[in-house]
Design an enzyme around this catalytic site. Structure first.
Site, PDB file in Angstrom:
ATOM      1  N   ARG A  15       9.024   1.017 -55.541  1.00  0.00           N
ATOM      2  CA  ARG A  15       9.979   1.008 -54.441  1.00  0.00           C
ATOM      3  C   ARG A  15      10.328  -0.415 -54.013  1.00  0.00           C
ATOM      4  NH1 ARG A  15       5.127   0.569 -52.344  1.00  0.00           N
ATOM      5  NH2 ARG A  15       4.819  -0.234 -50.231  1.00  0.00           N
ATOM      6  N   SER A  34       8.139   8.782 -67.225  1.00  0.00           N
ATOM      7  CA  SER A  34       6.959   9.406 -66.655  1.00  0.00           C
ATOM      8  C   SER A  34       6.350  10.279 -67.737  1.00  0.00           C
ATOM      9  CB  SER A  34       7.333  10.254 -65.431  1.00  0.00           C
ATOM     10  OG  SER A  34       6.241  11.037 -64.991  1.00  0.00           O
ATOM     11  N   TYR A  56       6.199   7.604 -72.125  1.00  0.00           N
ATOM     12  CA  TYR A  56       6.379   6.158 -72.171  1.00  0.00           C
ATOM     13  C   TYR A  56       6.859   5.725 -73.554  1.00  0.00           C
ATOM     14  CZ  TYR A  56       3.342   6.798 -68.112  1.00  0.00           C
ATOM     15  OH  TYR A  56       2.806   7.241 -66.933  1.00  0.00           O
ATOM     16  N   LEU A  72       1.757   0.877 -64.382  1.00  0.00           N
ATOM     17  CA  LEU A  72       0.719   1.869 -64.644  1.00  0.00           C
ATOM     18  C   LEU A  72      -0.606   1.457 -64.002  1.00  0.00           C
ATOM     19  CD1 LEU A  72       1.627   2.312 -68.408  1.00  0.00           C
ATOM     20  CD2 LEU A  72       1.870   4.080 -66.647  1.00  0.00           C
ATOM     21  N   HIS A  77      -2.819  -1.404 -68.320  1.00  0.00           N
ATOM     22  CA  HIS A  77      -1.902  -2.542 -68.364  1.00  0.00           C
ATOM     23  C   HIS A  77      -1.833  -3.204 -69.733  1.00  0.00           C
ATOM     24  CE1 HIS A  77      -1.911  -3.341 -63.724  1.00  0.00           C
ATOM     25  NE2 HIS A  77      -1.243  -2.261 -64.067  1.00  0.00           N
ATOM     26  N   LYS A  95       0.349  -6.842 -61.548  1.00  0.00           N
ATOM     27  CA  LYS A  95      -0.958  -7.476 -61.405  1.00  0.00           C
ATOM     28  C   LYS A  95      -1.987  -6.443 -60.973  1.00  0.00           C
ATOM     29  CE  LYS A  95      -0.953  -6.708 -57.111  1.00  0.00           C
ATOM     30  NZ  LYS A  95      -1.975  -5.764 -56.579  1.00  0.00           N
ATOM     31  N   ARG A 163      -6.033   3.405 -55.831  1.00  0.00           N
ATOM     32  CA  ARG A 163      -6.656   2.120 -55.515  1.00  0.00           C
ATOM     33  C   ARG A 163      -8.131   2.252 -55.131  1.00  0.00           C
ATOM     34  NH1 ARG A 163      -2.079   0.134 -51.410  1.00  0.00           N
ATOM     35  NH2 ARG A 163      -2.099   2.384 -51.000  1.00  0.00           N
ATOM     36  N   ASP A 175      -7.072  -4.938 -56.202  1.00  0.00           N
ATOM     37  CA  ASP A 175      -5.798  -4.590 -55.575  1.00  0.00           C
ATOM     38  C   ASP A 175      -5.198  -5.736 -54.781  1.00  0.00           C
ATOM     39  OD1 ASP A 175      -3.663  -2.902 -54.843  1.00  0.00           O
ATOM     40  OD2 ASP A 175      -4.651  -2.399 -52.969  1.00  0.00           O
TER      41      ASP A 175
END
Length: 322
Positions: A15, A34, A56, A72, A77, A95, A163, A175
């Site tokens: 977003r 997705s 993907y 992702l 990653h 990141k 997270r 995070d």
């Protein structure tokens, strides 16, 4: 040149990336993927993205996509960065790219072999506020840097939130603490030793993490981060003749640098600029050969080494040398 961009995943952080992608003349957002086609199609309609894919791999097969933004989970990653560059795509990966230096090296090896660009999405590094901070330090505004102090925290208790999940290497250090480590490294260089301590919450991830980093030239950094603390974000570099303080170092929504010296505070206010747009445009310019890529292998590997050492220190209770 306009960079035709695809997004791997419908993660919440998108977003913040989609609006500046739409707004930039250097970026054309053309596809999203997705693992569920219906979800991808709904997402594409909501965000006005022309094409949606139910895997993907399908997006990576799209010849009209020049680059992908990978948002992702942490553990995916590097693997998907490798798959993307091998499919001929340039990559902006969210990141932290990884806490495992060997995986980061592997991803950049694949990118170099494929002749594609790979960069880690520390958006604050692209903001003029960060560049101004570095100029003030380099100009000797506060004398010789001695101490770096950083913080980044917020409150989250949902055990289902990605997270707070151990299976995808969540936790406060990965995070938000990664920003503190990145900012400390930006100002101090690469650490020679670290010491970390963690409070492990009920989900098994670090809900609070504190760390100390030692840099060459007797420069030290301290930081704290948390997913169970009040919302805070700060960065300060203290020198022999004063300090530079940023109250909004990571989001850069209200860019102000306070120069604190001789009992006075001078405020340098900068115009707000969207950091996410700047990082996208840096990749676009780099693909076109019009500008160097700001963040590449050296910074990403150094970041992973520091994160890995901090985790190892917290687990062992010992100081770790790098």
């Amino acid at each position: 040149m306009t960079m035709r961009l695809g997004i791997l995943s419908t993660a919440h952080i998108n977003r913040l990336v989609i609006p500046p992608a739409h707004a930039s003349e250097k970026v054309e957002l053309v596809a999203v993927a997705s693992r569920d086609l219906a979800r991808a199609e709904e997402y594409a309609r909501k965000w006005e993205i022309p094409r949606a894919y139910g895997s993907y791999e399908a997006l990576l097969e799209d010849a009209d996509v020049d680059a992908v933004y990978i948002s992702l989970p942490n553990t995916m990653h590097c693997d998907w960065s490798v798959k993307a560059v091998e499919a001929g795509k340039h990559v902006l990966c969210e990141k932290p790219l990884s806490r495992h230096p060997e995986d980061v090296e592997r991803a950049f090896d694949a990118a170099e072999t494929a002749g594609r660009l790979l960069t880690e999405a520390f958006m604050y590094r692209h903001n003029p506020q960060t560049a101004r901070l570095l100029r003030l330090v380099d100009d000797g505004t506060i004398g010789e840097p001695r101490v770096i102090r950083a913080a980044f925290s917020y409150t989250l208790y949902d055990p289902e939130n990605i997270r707070l999940r151990t299976d995808v290497e969540g936790g406060s250090l990965m995070d938000v603490g990664c920003y503190c480590v990145s900012g400390s490294r930006l100002l101090g260089g690469e650490p020679t030793a670290v010491y970390g301590q963690a409070y492990i919450g009920p989900t098994g991830t670090d809900w609070v993490f504190t760390g100390v980093l030692t840099f060459p030239g007797d420069v030290f950094a301290t930081f704290d981060c948390g997913t169970s603390l009040p919302e805070r974000d700060e960065l300060e570099v203290v020198g022999s003749g004063g300090s530079l303080f940023l109250d909004d170092p990571w989001h850069c929504r209200t860019p102000v640098i306070e120069v604190r010296r001789d009992g006075k505070v001078d405020r340098t206010e900068l115009d707000p600029v969207d950091s996410y747009r700047l990082e996208l445009e840096n990749l676009s310019d780099a693909i076109a050969g019009e500008a160097p890529l700001l963040l590449g292998r050296e910074d990403a590997v150094g970041q992973a080494r520091a994160l890995e050492a901090l985790h190892r220190s917290a687990e062992s209770g010992m100081r770790v040398s790098l």
